[in-house]
Design an enzyme around this catalytic site. Structure first.
Site, PDB file in Angstrom:
ATOM      1  N   ARG A 142      30.766  29.698  35.977  1.00  0.00           N
ATOM      2  CA  ARG A 142      29.902  29.979  34.842  1.00  0.00           C
ATOM      3  C   ARG A 142      30.380  31.160  34.003  1.00  0.00           C
ATOM      4  O   ARG A 142      30.460  31.075  32.766  1.00  0.00           O
ATOM      5  CB  ARG A 142      28.461  30.248  35.316  1.00  0.00           C
ATOM      6  N   THR A 143      30.701  32.268  34.655  1.00  0.00           N
ATOM      7  CA  THR A 143      31.025  33.478  33.892  1.00  0.00           C
ATOM      8  C   THR A 143      32.304  33.282  33.087  1.00  0.00           C
ATOM      9  O   THR A 143      32.351  33.559  31.880  1.00  0.00           O
ATOM     10  CB  THR A 143      31.163  34.691  34.823  1.00  0.00           C
ATOM     11  N   LYS A 172      52.458  40.665  43.560  1.00  0.00           N
ATOM     12  CA  LYS A 172      53.722  41.361  43.780  1.00  0.00           C
ATOM     13  C   LYS A 172      53.522  42.854  43.994  1.00  0.00           C
ATOM     14  O   LYS A 172      54.485  43.592  44.179  1.00  0.00           O
ATOM     15  CB  LYS A 172      54.645  41.150  42.572  1.00  0.00           C
ATOM     16  N   ARG A 193      37.003  40.133  36.035  1.00  0.00           N
ATOM     17  CA  ARG A 193      36.264  40.097  37.302  1.00  0.00           C
ATOM     18  C   ARG A 193      37.231  40.542  38.400  1.00  0.00           C
ATOM     19  O   ARG A 193      38.375  40.094  38.451  1.00  0.00           O
ATOM     20  CB  ARG A 193      35.740  38.696  37.614  1.00  0.00           C
ATOM     21  N   HIS A 221      27.272  43.545  37.662  1.00  0.00           N
ATOM     22  CA  HIS A 221      27.569  42.386  36.821  1.00  0.00           C
ATOM     23  C   HIS A 221      26.680  42.515  35.584  1.00  0.00           C
ATOM     24  O   HIS A 221      25.683  41.817  35.439  1.00  0.00           O
ATOM     25  CB  HIS A 221      27.238  41.104  37.594  1.00  0.00           C
TER      26      HIS A 221
END
Length: 396
Positions: A142-143, A172, A193, A221
């Site tokens: 969704r986000t 890496k 995120r 959030h």
């Protein structure tokens, strides 16, 4: 207060150490703010919120992108809204504490306009020529998609990487700061995120373009909290005086933490915490609410809480936050479930919300009830994120 305005021009010779928010703009406000005396009954701390970063060149290496800046005229009248100029008050969206009540009201006005844009125009060009980079180090549906949809709905373009923890140079060993310095060269705004709490703040301290926190581990959030509060207002018709039950994984749930911060901006709110013992709401949130005079109560009885509340905000028990302690996960899972029995004691006007994804904590038969607001809630995320992208990139 009578309407008035002021204009200043501040020549700045590059290279100059400066935050993203213009210094002359904030100097003007600091001298001018005394004109905005607030009524003691207005319910907020300030008529205007500016998030001015105190990071200097040695800390961030930022340079002001132009060698001359003009501070725009600000017209002020006696409307109860925040002082609105052309520049958005925030440089980045990192945490819920950045927002006060007035700026929330103003953002929600822009959000309603974005609803009209999305419904009435499939070819908006508001953000034509802008590029958004989405860096997602944790899975998201969704986000990530709502941010990308928001950008495209407004005519912008998207650069994206999913599962950046595994499929970017982070695998890496590249530092987050180096990644951000690279990506900002390709884009006008970064949505990130991350699996670590505080990562978004580190990214914002590094970047010279706006950064939006799309969830940082068990931290916050903020855009989810914005869409949650917007949804509550749309569904219930008010925010003052509501009772909200926050249910499920409250220790690891970044959505409920951010939501608690935003609900504290409103008057006569009461919050009930309902969770298994192993994932109770942490003391920092409870202490914050107490400091702000917000009533809260812990309860083990979901049925009783549901009968009192305007909002039952259910959350998933997050297995990924338990690591190898699967025994604790199994102990917490399935303890509190919203089903037909819970609906039967809820008030007619009340709603069930969930940040999604859900597992078994809301039974599928609840979906047919008009009080099930979670899919409408998810759609509101598109409008909120359209509004934020527009504000951060273009201003009011």
């Amino acid at each position: 207060m009578a309407s008035s305005s002021l204009f200043c021009t501040c020549p700045l010779q590059a290279p100059v150490s400066a935050p993203k928010t213009m210094k002359c703009y904030t100097d003007f406000l600091s001298n001018y703010l005394s004109l905005f005396k607030q009524s003691p009954n207005s319910g907020s701390h300030s008529r205007v919120l500016f998030n001015v970063k105190s990071i200097n060149r040695e800390q961030s290496g930022r340079l002001l992108p132009r060698n001359r800046v003009q501070c725009q005229a600000l017209d002020v009248d006696n409307k109860p809204s925040i002082l609105i100029g052309n520049k958005f008050q925030l440089d980045d969206v990192i945490e819920a504490q950045q927002f006060d009540r007035d700026i929330l009201t103003a953002i929600f006005e822009v959000t309603r306009e974005m609803e009209r844009v999305e419904k009435n125009s499939r070819s908006s060009q508001i953000l034509k020529g802008f590029l958004m980079a989405t860096l997602f180090y944790e899975p998201s549906t969704r986000t990530r998609l709502s941010f990308e949809s928001a950008m495209k709905r407004l005519g912008g373009e998207v650069l994206t990487t999913e599962n950046a923890r595994e499929f970017s140079s982070a695998a890496k060993g590249e530092t987050l700061e180096d990644t951000i310095r690279t990506v900002e060269g390709y884009s006008d705004i970064i949505v990130m995120r991350h699996f670590e709490s505080g990562a978004a703040r580190r990214a914002a301290a590094t970047a010279s373009v706006p950064v939006i926190n799309a969830g940082d581990g068990p931290g916050q959030h903020p855009t989810q909290a914005l869409l949650d509060v917007y949804t509550i207002e749309r569904e219930i018709g008010k925010l003052d005086g509501i009772k909200a039950g926050l249910v499920g994984d409250l220790a690891n749930g970044r959505t409920v933490r951010s939501l608690a911060y935003l609900l504290s901006k409103y008057q006569d709110v009461k919050i009930y915490f309902v969770s298994p013992e192993v994932v109770k709401m942490k003391d920092d949130i409870k202490d914050f609410l107490t400091l702000k005079g917000v009533k809260w109560e812990e309860s083990g009885d979901l049925m009783e809480v549901a009968s009192k509340c305007d909002v039952v905000y259910q959350t998933r028990i997050q297995r990924e936050r338990f690591g190898e302690r699967t025994d604790l996960y199994e102990e917490a899972r399935g303890k509190y479930i919203v089903d037909g029995a819970v609906l039967s004691v809820m008030q007619k006007h009340a709603v069930v919300m969930h940040p999604l994804p859900r597992l078994d904590e809301i039974t599928v038969d609840v979906d047919a009830d008009p009080r099930a607001a979670y899919f409408r809630q998810a759609k509101n995320g598109l409008y909120i994120r359209m509004a934020l992208l527009k504000l951060l990139l273009l201003g009011w």
